[in-house]
Design a protein around this motif. Structure first.
Motif, PDB file in Angstrom:
ATOM      1  N   ASP A 114      -8.876   4.141   4.718  1.00 61.43           N
ATOM      2  CA  ASP A 114      -9.587   3.452   5.796  1.00 61.43           C
ATOM      3  C   ASP A 114      -9.285   1.959   5.718  1.00 61.43           C
ATOM      4  OD1 ASP A 114     -11.855   3.288   7.850  1.00 61.43           O
ATOM      5  OD2 ASP A 114     -12.503   1.883   6.287  1.00 61.43           O
ATOM      6  N   PRO A 115      -8.897   1.329   6.834  1.00 64.34           N
ATOM      7  CA  PRO A 115      -8.550  -0.100   6.803  1.00 64.34           C
ATOM      8  C   PRO A 115      -9.663  -0.983   6.259  1.00 64.34           C
ATOM      9  CG  PRO A 115      -7.828   0.882   8.863  1.00 64.34           C
ATOM     10  CD  PRO A 115      -8.643   1.917   8.165  1.00 64.34           C
ATOM     11  N   GLY A 116     -10.896  -0.652   6.580  1.00 63.24           N
ATOM     12  CA  GLY A 116     -12.008  -1.456   6.083  1.00 63.24           C
ATOM     13  C   GLY A 116     -12.067  -1.467   4.564  1.00 63.24           C
ATOM     14  N   ARG A 117     -11.750  -0.324   3.966  1.00 64.38           N
ATOM     15  CA  ARG A 117     -11.748  -0.244   2.509  1.00 64.38           C
ATOM     16  C   ARG A 117     -10.644  -1.125   1.920  1.00 64.38           C
ATOM     17  NH1 ARG A 117      -9.701   4.999  -0.863  1.00 64.38           N
ATOM     18  NH2 ARG A 117      -9.484   3.968  -2.879  1.00 64.38           N
ATOM     19  N   LEU A 118      -9.488  -1.129   2.567  1.00 63.19           N
ATOM     20  CA  LEU A 118      -8.377  -1.952   2.080  1.00 63.19           C
ATOM     21  C   LEU A 118      -8.691  -3.437   2.205  1.00 63.19           C
ATOM     22  CD1 LEU A 118      -5.354   0.068   3.537  1.00 63.19           C
ATOM     23  CD2 LEU A 118      -6.253   0.121   1.203  1.00 63.19           C
ATOM     24  N   VAL A 119      -9.312  -3.822   3.320  1.00 63.05           N
ATOM     25  CA  VAL A 119      -9.700  -5.224   3.495  1.00 63.05           C
ATOM     26  C   VAL A 119     -10.704  -5.635   2.417  1.00 63.05           C
ATOM     27  CG1 VAL A 119     -10.910  -6.839   5.006  1.00 63.05           C
ATOM     28  CG2 VAL A 119      -9.204  -5.286   5.964  1.00 63.05           C
ATOM     29  N   GLU A 120     -11.685  -4.786   2.161  1.00 63.06           N
ATOM     30  CA  GLU A 120     -12.660  -5.077   1.110  1.00 63.06           C
ATOM     31  C   GLU A 120     -11.977  -5.249  -0.243  1.00 63.06           C
ATOM     32  OE1 GLU A 120     -15.545  -1.996   1.137  1.00 63.06           O
ATOM     33  OE2 GLU A 120     -16.344  -2.526   3.117  1.00 63.06           O
ATOM     34  N   GLY A 121     -10.986  -4.391  -0.516  1.00 64.47           N
ATOM     35  CA  GLY A 121     -10.267  -4.499  -1.771  1.00 64.47           C
ATOM     36  C   GLY A 121      -9.514  -5.811  -1.895  1.00 64.47           C
ATOM     37  N   LEU A 122      -8.884  -6.255  -0.804  1.00 62.71           N
ATOM     38  CA  LEU A 122      -8.188  -7.543  -0.832  1.00 62.71           C
ATOM     39  C   LEU A 122      -9.161  -8.685  -1.072  1.00 62.71           C
ATOM     40  CD1 LEU A 122      -5.556  -7.351   2.070  1.00 62.71           C
ATOM     41  CD2 LEU A 122      -5.092  -7.625  -0.372  1.00 62.71           C
TER      42      LEU A 122
ATOM     43  N   PHE B 225       0.850  -1.188   0.000  1.00 60.98           N
ATOM     44  CA  PHE B 225       0.000   0.000   0.000  1.00 60.98           C
ATOM     45  C   PHE B 225       0.884   1.234   0.000  1.00 60.98           C
ATOM     46  CE2 PHE B 225      -2.727  -3.116   2.400  1.00 60.98           C
ATOM     47  CZ  PHE B 225      -3.581  -3.378   1.345  1.00 60.98           C
ATOM     48  N   GLY B 226       0.588   2.179  -0.864  1.00 67.05           N
ATOM     49  CA  GLY B 226       1.409   3.372  -0.980  1.00 67.05           C
ATOM     50  C   GLY B 226       2.003   3.472  -2.375  1.00 67.05           C
ATOM     51  N   ASP B 227       2.483   4.659  -2.690  1.00 71.14           N
ATOM     52  CA  ASP B 227       2.991   4.939  -4.031  1.00 71.14           C
ATOM     53  C   ASP B 227       4.512   4.858  -4.042  1.00 71.14           C
ATOM     54  OD1 ASP B 227       3.269   5.722  -6.634  1.00 71.14           O
ATOM     55  OD2 ASP B 227       2.806   7.836  -6.286  1.00 71.14           O
ATOM     56  N   TYR B 228       5.060   3.676  -4.265  1.00 65.26           N
ATOM     57  CA  TYR B 228       6.506   3.500  -4.393  1.00 65.26           C
ATOM     58  C   TYR B 228       6.767   2.392  -5.421  1.00 65.26           C
ATOM     59  CZ  TYR B 228       5.555  -0.079  -0.787  1.00 65.26           C
ATOM     60  OH  TYR B 228       5.030  -1.135  -0.068  1.00 65.26           O
ATOM     61  N   PRO B 229       6.618   2.728  -6.697  1.00 64.49           N
ATOM     62  CA  PRO B 229       6.679   1.702  -7.749  1.00 64.49           C
ATOM     63  C   PRO B 229       8.050   1.070  -7.931  1.00 64.49           C
ATOM     64  CG  PRO B 229       6.542   3.905  -8.700  1.00 64.49           C
ATOM     65  CD  PRO B 229       6.287   4.059  -7.243  1.00 64.49           C
TER      66      PRO B 229
ATOM     67  N   GLU C  83       2.276  -1.019   6.534  1.00 59.94           N
ATOM     68  CA  GLU C  83       0.841  -0.850   6.420  1.00 59.94           C
ATOM     69  C   GLU C  83       0.161  -2.168   6.074  1.00 59.94           C
ATOM     70  OE1 GLU C  83       2.639   3.145   6.032  1.00 59.94           O
ATOM     71  OE2 GLU C  83       3.108   1.170   5.243  1.00 59.94           O
ATOM     72  N   ALA C  84       0.746  -2.906   5.127  1.00 61.49           N
ATOM     73  CA  ALA C  84       0.155  -4.182   4.729  1.00 61.49           C
ATOM     74  C   ALA C  84       0.274  -5.216   5.838  1.00 61.49           C
ATOM     75  CB  ALA C  84       0.844  -4.688   3.456  1.00 61.49           C
ATOM     76  N   ALA C  85       1.434  -5.283   6.495  1.00 66.69           N
ATOM     77  CA  ALA C  85       1.633  -6.272   7.558  1.00 66.69           C
ATOM     78  C   ALA C  85       0.669  -6.044   8.713  1.00 66.69           C
ATOM     79  CB  ALA C  85       3.075  -6.219   8.053  1.00 66.69           C
ATOM     80  N   VAL C  86       0.487  -4.787   9.089  1.00 71.13           N
ATOM     81  CA  VAL C  86      -0.407  -4.464  10.206  1.00 71.13           C
ATOM     82  C   VAL C  86      -1.864  -4.720   9.824  1.00 71.13           C
ATOM     83  CG1 VAL C  86      -1.273  -2.566  11.624  1.00 71.13           C
ATOM     84  CG2 VAL C  86       1.186  -2.859  11.298  1.00 71.13           C
TER      85      VAL C  86
END
Length: 409
Positions: free
Chosen positions: A69-77, A16-20, A92-95
């Protein structure tokens, strides 16, 4: 014993985050992909180095900031919806995975851990408190809650000191400093602190002089009982920015004392999964001091592999899919080089008093972070995407030098 992975269970790189330009992501895709494990990854766009790897089955283009929002990220996964081993590449991803493991467990495989532990380990204050609790050496630190606290600290501190963002997640939203920052004087500290707000989100830490130290790294993977599946030690030769940034050049060096220290600490805190530790050996008192604990895969993890072909990402996939994890000795003297930052680091370190007496004079082999003969496109994509930022950086340096020369006329 050869590595035999379960080819029916894919791997999914979660970031998660912008680091290509992240060589660790490319390394993980190659590591499992070379075992014929189907690989998928979350990417910023369709043209990242990771997305160009021949070993990537599909990229899920999902631009994120890491502050959603964490809930949004979980939904995306969950919308990705592919049973897979999750491989987080940032805090961010590990947590997120740890704190929402009950929701994710029906679809994905990952090490189960105390849901609160990864966030605490990723926090500079949380890690310091755990070190104190379990008798692990770490730099002396202060955690100011106000500007007055910083003034009181400055009145008694021995400069230089180091400032870091207290919580890993603040770096995305409202960073107080741009990474690890060395502050040389009381006046400089107070000047910076005026911009940190009423509740400064920083840790002020004892400076461990690089000329009196040697930087070490530990990468490992632990099972549900916090027992080691694979554990490696090495010495950091160069980093970028110098002495405070990402590993640019490192070598595998066996260190039983350090391996034992790491294994005991993990056992006491009850962690399971992959870890990436940064420690500084302080020659003044002979102690290894823990600087950072990353509760996930480190970008330079491909430095380490045992003579059975196991690295930490392979160890986790094998274990979570019920396969044996072949044991073996680490590749002593092996070297890892990050091509796009090591030249700058080399030039900077020529003016430095830092030494690595434990690094081998000649490497037994070298692994490049970006270039691989069987997978060249990530390297070429990295070069193409580096041109614009590199040119911008050079232009800024040129503008700065012109302003300096003009002011002296």
């Amino acid at each position: 014993m050869p590595v035999r992975a379960d080819r029916d269970v894919p791997g999914l790189i979660v970031k998660f985050g912008d680091y290509p330009l992240h060589h660790g992501v490319v390394g993980a895709i190659r590591s499992l992909g070379r075992l014929s494990v189907p690989m998928y990854a979350i990417t910023e766009d369709a043209y990242t180095p990771a997305a160009s790897s021949r070993y990537l089955r599909k990229s899920f283009v999902w631009p994120t900031t890491g502050a959603e929002d964490p809930g949004r990220l979980v939904e995306g996964l969950l919308r990705i919806g592919r049973p897979a081993v999750l491989v987080p590449t940032d805090e961010e991803a590990a947590v997120l995975i740890a704190e929402h493991q009950d929701e994710l467990a029906g679809t994905f495989l990952f090490p189960r851990v105390d849901p609160a532990l990864p966030r605490r380990l990723a926090s500079k204050q949380g890690l310091h408190e755990l070190c104190v609790e379990h008798g692990v050496a770490s730099p002396a630190a202060a955690f100011p809650r106000s500007y007055d606290d910083i003034v009181a600290f400055a009145d008694t501190a021995r400069f230089p000191v180091v400032a870091k963002n207290r919580e890993a997640f603040v770096r995305r939203r409202r960073p107080a400093v741009n990474g690890t920052t060395r502050i040389g004087t009381r006046a400089a500290l107070l000047g910076l602190a005026r911009d940190w707000g009423e509740e400064p989100g920083v840790i002020l830490q004892e400076y461990l002089p690089h000329e009196e130290a040697e930087d070490w790294i530990v990468h490992a993977c632990f099972d549900q009982d916090s027992s080691s599946l694979a554990l490696f030690t090495g010495v950091k030769v160069r980093s970028w920015p110098p002495h405070a940034g990402m590993t640019a050049n490192a070598c595998v060096v066996g260190n039983p004392e350090l391996a034992g220290l790491a294994a005991r600490f993990i056992k006491r805190i009850g962690f399971s999964g992959i870890i990436d530790l940064d420690l500084r050996f302080d020659r003044r008192d002979g102690q290894y001091k823990l600087l950072d604990f990353n509760p996930r895969m480190g970008a330079q993890f491909r430095l380490f592999e045992n003579d059975s072909g196991v690295d930490v990402v392979r160890a986790m996939h094998l274990h979570l899919t019920g396969r044996p994890v072949p044991q073996g000795e680490q590749r002593a003297g092996h070297r890892y080089v990050v091509e796009n930052i090591d030249l700058a680091a080399l030039l900077a370190y020529r003016r430095s008093a830092y030494t690595t007496p434990h690094a081998p004079a000649r490497a037994s082999g070298t692994e490049l972070a970006w270039f691989a003969g069987d997978d060249p496109l990530p390297f070429l994509t990295m070069l193409a995407r580096s041109v614009r930022p590199g040119a911008k950086h050079l232009y800024q340096l040129w503008r700065t030098s012109r302003r300096g020369s003009t002011s002296t006329k």
